[in-house]
Design an enzyme around this catalytic site. Structure first.
Site, PDB file in Angstrom:
ATOM      1  N   GLU A 244     -20.368   9.150  15.032  1.00  0.00           N
ATOM      2  CA  GLU A 244     -18.904   8.892  15.013  1.00  0.00           C
ATOM      3  C   GLU A 244     -17.892   8.257  15.881  1.00  0.00           C
ATOM      4  O   GLU A 244     -16.745   8.539  15.479  1.00  0.00           O
ATOM      5  CB  GLU A 244     -18.136  10.412  14.103  1.00  0.00           C
TER       6      GLU A 244
ATOM      7  N   LYS B  84     -12.419  18.712   3.704  1.00  0.00           N
ATOM      8  CA  LYS B  84     -13.333  17.373   2.876  1.00  0.00           C
ATOM      9  C   LYS B  84     -13.449  17.590   1.675  1.00  0.00           C
ATOM     10  O   LYS B  84     -14.475  18.040   0.722  1.00  0.00           O
ATOM     11  CB  LYS B  84     -15.196  17.821   3.351  1.00  0.00           C
TER      12      LYS B  84
HETATM   13  C1  2PG Z   1     -18.273  18.252  10.221  1.00  0.00           C
HETATM   14  C2  2PG Z   1     -18.470  16.973   9.846  1.00  0.00           C
HETATM   15  C3  2PG Z   1     -17.495  15.693  10.481  1.00  0.00           C
HETATM   16  P1  2PG Z   1     -20.622  16.161   8.679  1.00  0.00           P
HETATM   17  O1  2PG Z   1     -18.890  18.891  10.196  1.00  0.00           O
HETATM   18  O2  2PG Z   1     -17.578  19.185  10.732  1.00  0.00           O
HETATM   19  O3  2PG Z   1     -17.499  15.455  11.580  1.00  0.00           O
HETATM   20  O4  2PG Z   1     -20.263  16.830   9.935  1.00  0.00           O
HETATM   21  O5  2PG Z   1     -20.127  14.591   7.935  1.00  0.00           O
HETATM   22  O6  2PG Z   1     -22.216  15.664   8.458  1.00  0.00           O
HETATM   23  O7  2PG Z   1     -20.493  17.296   7.662  1.00  0.00           O
HETATM   24 MG    MG Z   2     -18.044  20.838  10.760  1.00  0.00          MG
END
Ligand code: 2PG
Ligand code: MG
Length: 437
Positions: free
Chosen positions: A206, A338
């Protein structure tokens, strides 16, 4: 009603890790066109909507041609003729076609690309910015960013165990100032790393700095020192958020391995360790301190860390049912949202609204595998989520979102309020279970 959808075309694109992802083009009857792409995580939880991957040799099994095929043969034809701006109706149709709770049959990556492309096309056709067109019940606002300064875990070849050490510009008066302060902290952290003999040129998935500092505490201390070097007052101007992403640290026997420190802890010990960091360092938010299904561990976390923002990511997986249980049982006082964990745009918005009604704080979040799309910024603004997490301030897939927010604040909607430090789960209030106990 927006002009109806006339064409939907899926195709295989690449995400910021160079892995395939599903992209979707939508055309409306008035000729409006839009494209959207699905992001993808590395530290994924068990309760997330399920991406469909080909499992063939190309791209080490990560190809998405099957998911793209379902967009073109099943999902797309089923939404032709529908209103692009009616996310609820569209998403109901998409979910019904898949028929599984986790969208794993047709692929949540394909479903999300379709729902997003339709929303973007609908807003464009109506001549409105996406944040104004999205149907949310909340007052819109510009979110407080939490920004990755040093990465570890699955995003940085496990240089340290905690996945994100983030800067939270609590005291900034505007979104633009929040990013300026973040840049100062990032530069100070890079300088500290170099003084310690590490390279600041090595960055993680990231865009965060990636360095094996030998311990998790040392990594958080580095960021705390950088806040002071930047001339900011720790705890008032700026503070720290930590994403432990502890599901990734689980051993087969239910303990947690801090590999960088050669230690293995049970949940109580891990929470006590984190509590120690929080006592001595300006930490205001702790994400996933224990694993996604560790009920006892979350109870310990609520007891010992519930005076901070206690943020559930893998825990809730942007899933309405898990959020409902979490509210009942007082798992955490904040939720990470998300959209691809949920699978649809309307589903993610519904989770945000449910969380707000329950009095929880919310952080809209990108994935570690991102695209150059900026719709996430509009989602955060439209839902008044209050906080956003996008990774570091560099790399194009990250700046696409920051730039969208800078544009909204300076040009498109300068009257919108900036959520600022108030957006954090109110410090000093315990999580729900504690309140009712
Ligand atoms: C998280 C995300 C973003 P990933 O764990 O919060 O940093 O990571 O998209 O790999 O789940
Ligand atoms: Mg996380």
């Amino acid at each position: 009603m927006t002009p109806e959808i006339t064409q939907v075309v899926g195709w295989e694109a690449l995400d910021s890790r160079g892995r395939p992802t599903v992209a979707c083009d939508v055309v409306l009857a008035d000729g409006t066109r839009a494209t959207a792409k699905a992001p993808s995580g590395a530290s994924t939880g068990r309760h997330e909507a399920r991406e469909l991957r080909d499992g063939e040799e190309r791209y080490a099994g990560r190809g998405v041609r099957r998911a793209v095929g379902h967009v073109n043969a099943v999902l797309g034809p089923a939404v032709v003729g529908l209103d692009a701006a009616d996310a609820d109706g569209l998403d109901r149709r998409l979910r019904a076609l898949d028929g599984t709770p986790d969208l794993g049959r047709l692929g949540a990556n394909g479903v999300l690309a379709v729902t997003l492309a339709c929303a973007v096309a609908g807003a464009r056709s109506a001549g409105r910015p996406l944040f104004a067109a999205l149907q949310a019940q909340a007052e819109p606002s510009l979110p407080l960013p939490m920004v990755n300064i040093v990465s570890g875990g699955a995003h940085a070849a496990r240089a340290v165990d905690v996945q994100d050490v983030l800067f939270v510009p609590l005291g900034a008066a505007s979104f633009a100032q929040a990013l300026e302060w973040t840049d100062a902290v990032r530069r100070a952290a890079a300088a500290r790393l170099e003084r310690l003999g590490h390279s600041a040129a090595l960055v993680a998935d990231e865009g965060g700095l990636a360095a094996a500092l030998g311990s998790n505490r040392a990594t958080i201390e580095l960021v705390a020192g950088a806040i002071e070097d930047a001339g900011l007052a720790p705890g008032t101007d700026g503070a720290i958020a930590v994403d432990v992403a502890a599901t990734e640290l689980l051993t087969g026997s239910g303990t947690y391995r801090l590999a960088s420190e050669r230690r293995e802890l049970d949940a109580e010990e891990l929470v006590a360790e984190i509590e120690g960091w929080c006592r001595e360092l300006p930490i205001v938010s702790v994400e996933d301190p224990v694993g996604e299904d560790d009920a006892d561990g979350w109870r310990a976390a609520a007891r010992r860390l519930g005076h901070l923002q206690l943020l559930g990511d893998d825990l809730f997986a942007t899933n309405a049912e898990r959020l409902g249980r979490g509210v009942q049982e007082g798992w955490a006082n904040a939720i990470l949202v998300k959209p691809n964990q949920n699978g649809t745009l309307s589903g993610a918005i519904a989770v945000l609204e449910r969380a707000r009604k329950a009095g929880m704080a919310a952080v809209v979040s990108a994935r570690s595998g991102e695209t150059e799309d900026a719709w996430l910024a509009d989602l955060a603004v439209a839902t008044g989520a209050g906080q956003i997490k996008v990774g570091s301030t560099m790399r194009g897939e990250r700046t696409a979102k920051w730039n969208r927010l800078l544009h909204i604040e300076s040009v498109l909607a300068p009257d919108l309020p900036f959520a600022g430090g108030r957006a954090l789960a109110p410090l000093g209030t315990a999580v729900a279970a504690e309140r009712t106990a």
